[in-house]
Design an enzyme around this catalytic site. Structure first.
Site, PDB file in Angstrom:
ATOM      1  N   LEU A  15       0.822  -1.217   0.000  1.00  0.00           N
ATOM      2  CA  LEU A  15       0.000   0.000   0.000  1.00  0.00           C
ATOM      3  C   LEU A  15       0.853   1.264   0.000  1.00  0.00           C
ATOM      4  O   LEU A  15       0.436   2.303  -0.495  1.00  0.00           O
ATOM      5  CB  LEU A  15      -0.931   0.016   1.217  1.00  0.00           C
ATOM      6  CG  LEU A  15      -2.057  -1.018   1.235  1.00  0.00           C
ATOM      7  CD1 LEU A  15      -2.820  -0.936   2.553  1.00  0.00           C
ATOM      8  CD2 LEU A  15      -3.011  -0.807   0.069  1.00  0.00           C
ATOM      9  N   GLY A  16       2.024   1.175   0.603  1.00  0.00           N
ATOM     10  CA  GLY A  16       2.871   2.356   0.669  1.00  0.00           C
ATOM     11  C   GLY A  16       4.155   2.059   1.401  1.00  0.00           C
ATOM     12  O   GLY A  16       4.320   1.016   2.028  1.00  0.00           O
ATOM     13  N   GLY A  19       9.925   6.144   5.585  1.00  0.00           N
ATOM     14  CA  GLY A  19      11.217   6.022   6.215  1.00  0.00           C
ATOM     15  C   GLY A  19      11.281   4.957   7.292  1.00  0.00           C
ATOM     16  O   GLY A  19      12.366   4.551   7.711  1.00  0.00           O
ATOM     17  N   PHE A  20      10.126   4.496   7.770  1.00  0.00           N
ATOM     18  CA  PHE A  20      10.116   3.538   8.865  1.00  0.00           C
ATOM     19  C   PHE A  20       9.666   2.145   8.428  1.00  0.00           C
ATOM     20  O   PHE A  20       9.553   1.246   9.244  1.00  0.00           O
ATOM     21  CB  PHE A  20       9.213   4.049   9.996  1.00  0.00           C
ATOM     22  CG  PHE A  20       9.787   5.246  10.678  1.00  0.00           C
ATOM     23  CD1 PHE A  20      10.680   5.112  11.715  1.00  0.00           C
ATOM     24  CD2 PHE A  20       9.455   6.526  10.251  1.00  0.00           C
ATOM     25  CE1 PHE A  20      11.222   6.220  12.335  1.00  0.00           C
ATOM     26  CE2 PHE A  20       9.996   7.633  10.864  1.00  0.00           C
ATOM     27  CZ  PHE A  20      10.884   7.495  11.913  1.00  0.00           C
ATOM     28  N   GLY A  21       9.394   1.954   7.164  1.00  0.00           N
ATOM     29  CA  GLY A  21       9.020   0.619   6.733  1.00  0.00           C
ATOM     30  C   GLY A  21       7.966   0.633   5.647  1.00  0.00           C
ATOM     31  O   GLY A  21       7.800   1.620   4.921  1.00  0.00           O
ATOM     32  N   THR A  23       3.855  -0.674   4.277  1.00  0.00           N
ATOM     33  CA  THR A  23       2.480  -0.975   4.651  1.00  0.00           C
ATOM     34  C   THR A  23       1.885  -1.883   3.577  1.00  0.00           C
ATOM     35  O   THR A  23       2.002  -1.597   2.378  1.00  0.00           O
ATOM     36  CB  THR A  23       1.637   0.315   4.770  1.00  0.00           C
ATOM     37  OG1 THR A  23       2.241   1.174   5.741  1.00  0.00           O
ATOM     38  CG2 THR A  23       0.218  -0.006   5.210  1.00  0.00           C
ATOM     39  N   LYS A  40       1.509  -3.305   8.998  1.00  0.00           N
ATOM     40  CA  LYS A  40       2.563  -2.295   8.942  1.00  0.00           C
ATOM     41  C   LYS A  40       3.858  -2.944   9.400  1.00  0.00           C
ATOM     42  O   LYS A  40       3.951  -3.456  10.514  1.00  0.00           O
ATOM     43  CB  LYS A  40       2.215  -1.105   9.838  1.00  0.00           C
ATOM     44  CG  LYS A  40       0.979  -0.350   9.387  1.00  0.00           C
ATOM     45  CD  LYS A  40       0.690   0.818  10.310  1.00  0.00           C
ATOM     46  CE  LYS A  40      -0.568   1.548   9.888  1.00  0.00           C
ATOM     47  NZ  LYS A  40      -0.416   2.214   8.596  1.00  0.00           N
ATOM     48  N   ASP A 138       1.338  12.479  14.106  1.00  0.00           N
ATOM     49  CA  ASP A 138       1.514  12.612  12.645  1.00  0.00           C
ATOM     50  C   ASP A 138       0.171  12.791  11.933  1.00  0.00           C
ATOM     51  O   ASP A 138      -0.146  12.092  10.973  1.00  0.00           O
ATOM     52  CB  ASP A 138       2.248  11.387  12.098  1.00  0.00           C
ATOM     53  CG  ASP A 138       2.819  11.644  10.689  1.00  0.00           C
ATOM     54  OD1 ASP A 138       2.926  12.823  10.308  1.00  0.00           O
ATOM     55  OD2 ASP A 138       3.147  10.670   9.997  1.00  0.00           O
TER      56      ASP A 138
END
Length: 586
Positions: A15-16, A19-21, A23, A40, A138
């Site tokens: 899905l996307g 910077g942190f991983g 999805t 996630k 966020d």
């Protein structure tokens, strides 16, 4: 075949990524029908066993905190969490729909009603989080999903876990960097240095709403080089001052000046909605001949100022019905004196008789901050016939300084007989101090009770003119709920351009908001009943403004009872002043 995580979650597609991983959209193979879910994958940028062990502990702590939120209709439910091969996974409810970013378009500003609804839609789930001591960290249009079945906004993608994984990423580095979780444009200053607070989320909600209201991307909005406040209000001229005030309080540069939580912000938004309800028609209650005679007799018998003598002036008072048609015209007289400021400049001060009145609005008019309606006894005083003009301001600004310096020509709209604007409450206090020192008489800003008493001038209708307001009677944009629009002048007008009220005072409705001496209070429950200035021990409390202005807004916000407030240091081209001179010493 697609990979299966934890022996249960079969990956459908990506899905996307960030910077942190990554999805993923996945299916839960352990449930009937293999329902869709979101997985996630959070990828720590380190391999140290010690860091990984600490990361797992923090990850599980945060995941448990998210899981305790349970099921809430506007937040995806956390279904599971696990680690696999040194990577961390969250499994959440799948929200079918589209991101809010697909609804907010550059150059297509939203209406006030749409923005108010947007605020409610975001602040409601945010209140749920804040009540449970969770900061989102966020909030942005991409993290708000419009759920397809019911069109409800859903708040997704919490930053708490990412915050701790980022901290571990930097932990132990020789030059440890500050953690920044958030998105530029929606992230306030304190969050940018790794110190998020509940009001950091409020800032993000405010910026999203401003982006929708102005049709301008958040990152494109300039900031004041001195105050660092975002400059956005010139691009939202179609919004009411109350909405702009709420949004401004959400995006203040310093977190201490913002709403502290979603609950406080939501309360203000809900109150804002109550103010958009049309004011029902009220019966006009004109003064009877005997009352008028008594009023005039009182005016003529009042004591004189400390020095000088009184003169008379004549004027016409008009009353209108609910459609703005003039139904009554009366000739009246009032007494006044002129304070000579030198260089041919004078200040007209009108006698205001003492008396009693009901302050605030009745139950079928106005908002909660105008309640409860209460009886106030006001001593006699003198009040400026007009708003302070630019010529008067420039002259007094040339007098010796008492406390602070004054700019001699601060106004945006220039003209000798135009009212001075872009002056703060502190500026007005200094103006009064210099004026008092020069003349030997006491001058100050009016108390809020004195202002409303003087504005009403014996009337009980929403406006001293009667049921409504028209642009033949006052300078405003021409809107009063469902009434036909009038002339929008989009600037200040020379003082005395419109008919006065029953005391002979001009521009009590519109032209400029007028600073009062009082600190702001949300209600009148413990208000003074003697007309005195109502202060708090907290010097940083906001100050009251009254009367409305030329700027775009419904005339419901220019009623005699309507109240508003601003920070004492604010300067806008909609703020001015009118002074009083007490007959009975303060």
């Amino acid at each position: 075949m697609s990979p299966v995580l934890a022996g249960r979650y079969q990956i459908e597609r990506e899905l996307g990524k960030g910077g942190f991983g990554l999805t993923y959209l996945a299916r839960d193979l352990h449930l009937p029908g293999y329902p869709l879910c979101v997985v996630k994958q959070l990828k720590p940028q380190f391999k140290s066993p010690k860091k990984l062990k600490t990361a797992q502990r923090l990850f599980e702590t945060e995941a448990k905190a998210l899981q305790k939120l349970g099921k809430y209709p506007q937040i995806p439910q956390l279904l599971a969490y696990f680690t696999e091969e040194g990577e961390f996974y969250l499994v959440q409810e799948y929200i079918q729909g589209h991101e809010l970013s697909q609804e907010i378009h550059q150059g297509q500003p939203w209406s006030e009603e749409q923005v108010i609804q947007l605020l409610k839609d975001i602040l409601t789930p945010l209140k749920f989080l804040h009540d449970r001591q969770v900061i989102h960290r966020d909030i942005k249009p991409n993290n708000l999903m419009r759920r397809k079945p019911d069109q409800t906004l859903v708040l997704i993608d919490f930053g708490a876990v990412k915050q701790h994984l980022s901290e571990l990423t930097q932990w132990g580095e020789k030059n440890q960097r500050t953690v920044r979780i958030g998105t530029p444009g929606y992230m306030p200053s304190e969050q940018a240095v790794g110190q998020p607070k509940f009001c950091s989320d409020i800032y993000a909600v405010g910026m999203i709403s401003i982006e929708a209201l102005t049709g301008k991307p958040a990152l494109s909005l300039p900031a004041d080089p001195e105050t660092l406040e975002i400059i956005w209000q010139p691009f939202a001229t179609h919004a009411s001052p109350r909405l702009r005030e709420v949004l401004q309080n959400m995006v203040r540069y310093h977190f201490n000046s913002r709403y502290v939580s979603a609950q406080e912000a939501l309360e203000e938004v809900n109150r804002l909605q109550t103010l958009t309800v049309p004011t029902p028609a009220l019966d006009i209650v004109p003064l009877k001949p005997a009352q008028l005679k008594s009023l005039e007799s009182t005016l003529l018998s009042l004591p004189q100022p400390y020095q000088g003598s009184l003169s008379k002036f004549s004027f016409e008072v008009v009353t209108v019905n609910a459609w703005g048609k003039i139904i009554q015209q009366e000739n009246r007289e009032a007494q006044y004196f002129q304070e000579d400021l030198g260089e041919g400049i004078v200040l007209d001060m009108v006698v205001i008789p003492g008396g009693e009145f009901l302050m605030g609005s009745p139950e079928r008019e106005g908002s909660d901050d105008e309640k409860p309606q209460h009886l106030v006894t006001v001593p006699p005083f003198y009040m400026g016939k007009f708003l302070i003009t630019q010529a008067q301001w420039r002259r007094v600004a040339s007098f010796p300084q008492v406390n602070i310096s004054l700019e001699s020509n601060p106004s945006y709209f220039k003209g000798e007989n135009l009212p001075v604007e872009q002056v703060s409450w502190y500026d007005c206090e200094e103006f009064c101090a210099r004026l008092s020192q020069y003349t030997g008489n006491t001058y100050r800003l009016p108390s809020e009770a004195e202002w409303e008493y003087a504005c009403r001038a014996g009337t009980t209708t929403p406006f001293h003119f009667g049921e409504t307001l028209t642009t033949d009677l006052a300078n405003y944009d021409g809107n009063y709920i469902d009434d036909p629009e009038g002339k929008n002048r989009a600037k200040t007008t020379p003082v005395g351009s419109f008919p006065p009220n029953g005391f002979g005072l001009y521009d009590m409705h519109g032209n400029l908001w007028e600073w009062c001496a009082d600190h702001w209070h949300d209600r009148y429950d413990r208000a003074p009943t003697d007309g005195s200035i109502w202060l708090d021990s907290d010097e940083w409390t906001r100050r009251v403004i009254r009367g409305g202005s030329w700027f775009l807004t419904y005339s419901i916000f220019r009623r005699s009872a309507d109240r508003n407030h601003r920070n004492a240091g604010d300067r806008y081209c909609t703020f001015g002043l009118r002074v009083v001179h007490p007959i009975v010493p303060d």
